[in-house]
Design a protein around this motif. Sequence first.
Motif, PDB file in Angstrom:
ATOM      1  N   ASP A  64       0.817  -1.218   0.000  1.00 17.10           N
ATOM      2  CA  ASP A  64       0.000   0.000   0.000  1.00 17.10           C
ATOM      3  C   ASP A  64       0.848   1.264   0.000  1.00 17.10           C
ATOM      4  O   ASP A  64       0.509   2.249  -0.662  1.00 17.10           O
ATOM      5  CB  ASP A  64      -0.949   0.015   1.191  1.00 17.10           C
ATOM      6  CG  ASP A  64      -2.095  -0.981   1.038  1.00 17.10           C
ATOM      7  OD1 ASP A  64      -2.330  -1.456  -0.097  1.00 17.10           O
ATOM      8  OD2 ASP A  64      -2.759  -1.280   2.053  1.00 17.10           O
ATOM      9  N   ALA A  65       1.970   1.243   0.724  1.00 17.20           N
ATOM     10  CA  ALA A  65       2.848   2.416   0.758  1.00 17.20           C
ATOM     11  C   ALA A  65       3.465   2.658  -0.623  1.00 17.20           C
ATOM     12  O   ALA A  65       3.562   3.804  -1.083  1.00 17.20           O
ATOM     13  CB  ALA A  65       3.940   2.237   1.807  1.00 17.20           C
ATOM     14  N   ALA A  66       3.875   1.590  -1.299  1.00 21.31           N
ATOM     15  CA  ALA A  66       4.432   1.729  -2.652  1.00 21.31           C
ATOM     16  C   ALA A  66       3.376   2.219  -3.630  1.00 21.31           C
ATOM     17  O   ALA A  66       3.652   3.062  -4.491  1.00 21.31           O
ATOM     18  CB  ALA A  66       5.009   0.400  -3.126  1.00 21.31           C
ATOM     19  N   LEU A  67       2.168   1.722  -3.492  1.00 23.76           N
ATOM     20  CA  LEU A  67       1.067   2.143  -4.368  1.00 23.76           C
ATOM     21  C   LEU A  67       0.770   3.622  -4.184  1.00 23.76           C
ATOM     22  O   LEU A  67       0.617   4.363  -5.158  1.00 23.76           O
ATOM     23  CB  LEU A  67      -0.175   1.293  -4.094  1.00 23.76           C
ATOM     24  CG  LEU A  67      -1.415   1.616  -4.909  1.00 23.76           C
ATOM     25  CD1 LEU A  67      -1.153   1.465  -6.399  1.00 23.76           C
ATOM     26  CD2 LEU A  67      -2.574   0.711  -4.471  1.00 23.76           C
ATOM     27  N   GLU A  68       0.695   4.078  -2.948  1.00 26.85           N
ATOM     28  CA  GLU A  68       0.430   5.498  -2.692  1.00 26.85           C
ATOM     29  C   GLU A  68       1.561   6.379  -3.228  1.00 26.85           C
ATOM     30  O   GLU A  68       1.311   7.443  -3.787  1.00 26.85           O
ATOM     31  CB  GLU A  68       0.211   5.740  -1.200  1.00 26.85           C
ATOM     32  CG  GLU A  68      -1.123   5.225  -0.699  1.00 26.85           C
ATOM     33  CD  GLU A  68      -2.304   5.772  -1.494  1.00 26.85           C
ATOM     34  OE1 GLU A  68      -2.390   7.008  -1.692  1.00 26.85           O
ATOM     35  OE2 GLU A  68      -3.143   4.959  -1.924  1.00 26.85           O
ATOM     36  N   ALA A  69       2.799   5.929  -3.075  1.00 29.64           N
ATOM     37  CA  ALA A  69       3.936   6.690  -3.595  1.00 29.64           C
ATOM     38  C   ALA A  69       3.891   6.760  -5.118  1.00 29.64           C
ATOM     39  O   ALA A  69       4.190   7.806  -5.710  1.00 29.64           O
ATOM     40  CB  ALA A  69       5.245   6.063  -3.121  1.00 29.64           C
ATOM     41  N   ALA A  70       3.518   5.665  -5.766  1.00 30.96           N
ATOM     42  CA  ALA A  70       3.411   5.651  -7.231  1.00 30.96           C
ATOM     43  C   ALA A  70       2.315   6.599  -7.697  1.00 30.96           C
ATOM     44  O   ALA A  70       2.496   7.339  -8.673  1.00 30.96           O
ATOM     45  CB  ALA A  70       3.143   4.237  -7.723  1.00 30.96           C
ATOM     46  N   LYS A  71       1.185   6.597  -6.996  1.00 38.72           N
ATOM     47  CA  LYS A  71       0.089   7.505  -7.362  1.00 38.72           C
ATOM     48  C   LYS A  71       0.523   8.961  -7.207  1.00 38.72           C
ATOM     49  O   LYS A  71       0.208   9.810  -8.046  1.00 38.72           O
ATOM     50  CB  LYS A  71      -1.131   7.228  -6.495  1.00 38.72           C
ATOM     51  CG  LYS A  71      -1.842   5.944  -6.839  1.00 38.72           C
ATOM     52  CD  LYS A  71      -3.025   5.708  -5.906  1.00 38.72           C
ATOM     53  CE  LYS A  71      -3.743   4.411  -6.209  1.00 38.72           C
ATOM     54  NZ  LYS A  71      -4.857   4.161  -5.272  1.00 38.72           N
ATOM     55  N   ARG A  72       1.256   9.240  -6.142  1.00 36.64           N
ATOM     56  CA  ARG A  72       1.729  10.604  -5.909  1.00 36.64           C
ATOM     57  C   ARG A  72       2.717  11.025  -7.011  1.00 36.64           C
ATOM     58  O   ARG A  72       2.608  12.116  -7.575  1.00 36.64           O
ATOM     59  CB  ARG A  72       2.375  10.678  -4.526  1.00 36.64           C
ATOM     60  CG  ARG A  72       2.735  12.058  -4.064  1.00 36.64           C
ATOM     61  CD  ARG A  72       3.158  12.137  -2.586  1.00 36.64           C
ATOM     62  NE  ARG A  72       4.026  11.057  -2.145  1.00 36.64           N
ATOM     63  CZ  ARG A  72       3.635  10.009  -1.383  1.00 36.64           C
ATOM     64  NH1 ARG A  72       2.375   9.891  -1.009  1.00 36.64           N
ATOM     65  NH2 ARG A  72       4.508   9.087  -1.019  1.00 36.64           N
ATOM     66  N   ALA A  73       3.669  10.139  -7.337  1.00 38.27           N
ATOM     67  CA  ALA A  73       4.649  10.445  -8.385  1.00 38.27           C
ATOM     68  C   ALA A  73       3.970  10.626  -9.738  1.00 38.27           C
ATOM     69  O   ALA A  73       4.311  11.538 -10.497  1.00 38.27           O
ATOM     70  CB  ALA A  73       5.696   9.335  -8.461  1.00 38.27           C
ATOM     71  N   ALA A  74       3.005   9.771 -10.043  1.00 35.36           N
ATOM     72  CA  ALA A  74       2.280   9.881 -11.313  1.00 35.36           C
ATOM     73  C   ALA A  74       1.522  11.198 -11.399  1.00 35.36           C
ATOM     74  O   ALA A  74       1.487  11.836 -12.449  1.00 35.36           O
ATOM     75  CB  ALA A  74       1.334   8.691 -11.471  1.00 35.36           C
ATOM     76  N   GLY A  75       0.933  11.611 -10.289  1.00 39.74           N
ATOM     77  CA  GLY A  75       0.220  12.889 -10.257  1.00 39.74           C
ATOM     78  C   GLY A  75       1.142  14.072 -10.458  1.00 39.74           C
ATOM     79  O   GLY A  75       0.798  15.037 -11.149  1.00 39.74           O
ATOM     80  N   GLU A  76       2.330  13.998  -9.859  1.00 40.52           N
ATOM     81  CA  GLU A  76       3.291  15.092 -10.001  1.00 40.52           C
ATOM     82  C   GLU A  76       3.787  15.227 -11.433  1.00 40.52           C
ATOM     83  O   GLU A  76       4.137  16.328 -11.867  1.00 40.52           O
ATOM     84  CB  GLU A  76       4.461  14.882  -9.038  1.00 40.52           C
ATOM     85  CG  GLU A  76       4.072  15.078  -7.592  1.00 40.52           C
ATOM     86  CD  GLU A  76       5.162  14.683  -6.611  1.00 40.52           C
ATOM     87  OE1 GLU A  76       6.249  14.245  -7.050  1.00 40.52           O
ATOM     88  OE2 GLU A  76       4.929  14.811  -5.400  1.00 40.52           O
ATOM     89  N   GLN A  77       3.830  14.128 -12.180  1.00 34.88           N
ATOM     90  CA  GLN A  77       4.262  14.172 -13.578  1.00 34.88           C
ATOM     91  C   GLN A  77       3.318  14.999 -14.440  1.00 34.88           C
ATOM     92  O   GLN A  77       3.715  15.521 -15.472  1.00 34.88           O
ATOM     93  CB  GLN A  77       4.338  12.758 -14.163  1.00 34.88           C
ATOM     94  CG  GLN A  77       5.545  11.996 -13.763  1.00 34.88           C
ATOM     95  CD  GLN A  77       6.772  12.468 -14.511  1.00 34.88           C
ATOM     96  OE1 GLN A  77       6.718  12.779 -15.690  1.00 34.88           O
ATOM     97  NE2 GLN A  77       7.871  12.521 -13.826  1.00 34.88           N
ATOM     98  N   LYS A  78       2.067  15.116 -14.031  1.00 30.76           N
ATOM     99  CA  LYS A  78       1.063  15.816 -14.829  1.00 30.76           C
ATOM    100  C   LYS A  78       1.054  17.326 -14.593  1.00 30.76           C
ATOM    101  O   LYS A  78       0.425  18.064 -15.344  1.00 30.76           O
ATOM    102  CB  LYS A  78      -0.329  15.270 -14.507  1.00 30.76           C
ATOM    103  CG  LYS A  78      -0.520  13.826 -14.881  1.00 30.76           C
ATOM    104  CD  LYS A  78      -1.930  13.398 -14.514  1.00 30.76           C
ATOM    105  CE  LYS A  78      -2.130  11.932 -14.629  1.00 30.76           C
ATOM    106  NZ  LYS A  78      -3.488  11.538 -14.250  1.00 30.76           N
ATOM    107  N   VAL A  79       1.720  17.781 -13.548  1.00 27.94           N
ATOM    108  CA  VAL A  79       1.698  19.198 -13.200  1.00 27.94           C
ATOM    109  C   VAL A  79       2.531  19.986 -14.204  1.00 27.94           C
ATOM    110  O   VAL A  79       3.703  19.661 -14.434  1.00 27.94           O
ATOM    111  CB  VAL A  79       2.246  19.413 -11.768  1.00 27.94           C
ATOM    112  CG1 VAL A  79       2.308  20.896 -11.434  1.00 27.94           C
ATOM    113  CG2 VAL A  79       1.391  18.665 -10.755  1.00 27.94           C
TER     114      VAL A  79
END
Length: 80
Positions: free
Chosen positions: A31-46
């Motif tokens: 779950d921690a890796a999944l949340e980190a991946a979601k956060r990183a993916a979101g930052e790529q879109k900014v």
Amino acid sequence: MTKVVYKIIKHENGWAYQARGTISETFPTHDAALEAAKRAAGEQKVPGETVGIEYETADGEWHEELDPGTDRPQTVVEDK
């Protein structure tokens, strides 16, 4: 448009995400890796800031361009 895929993987004694061949730090839980991946993916879109760039082509020509910082990749988090 470029597409960046973040994949959740087992890594060392825990979990990580992998994108474009690069593996993240190790997280203690899936779950921690999944949340980190979601956060990183979101930052790529900014969108980034507008900047001037210079580059040299193979034939030795120098070019100047203005990059508006809006060309962001599509991101996907895969969790199988």
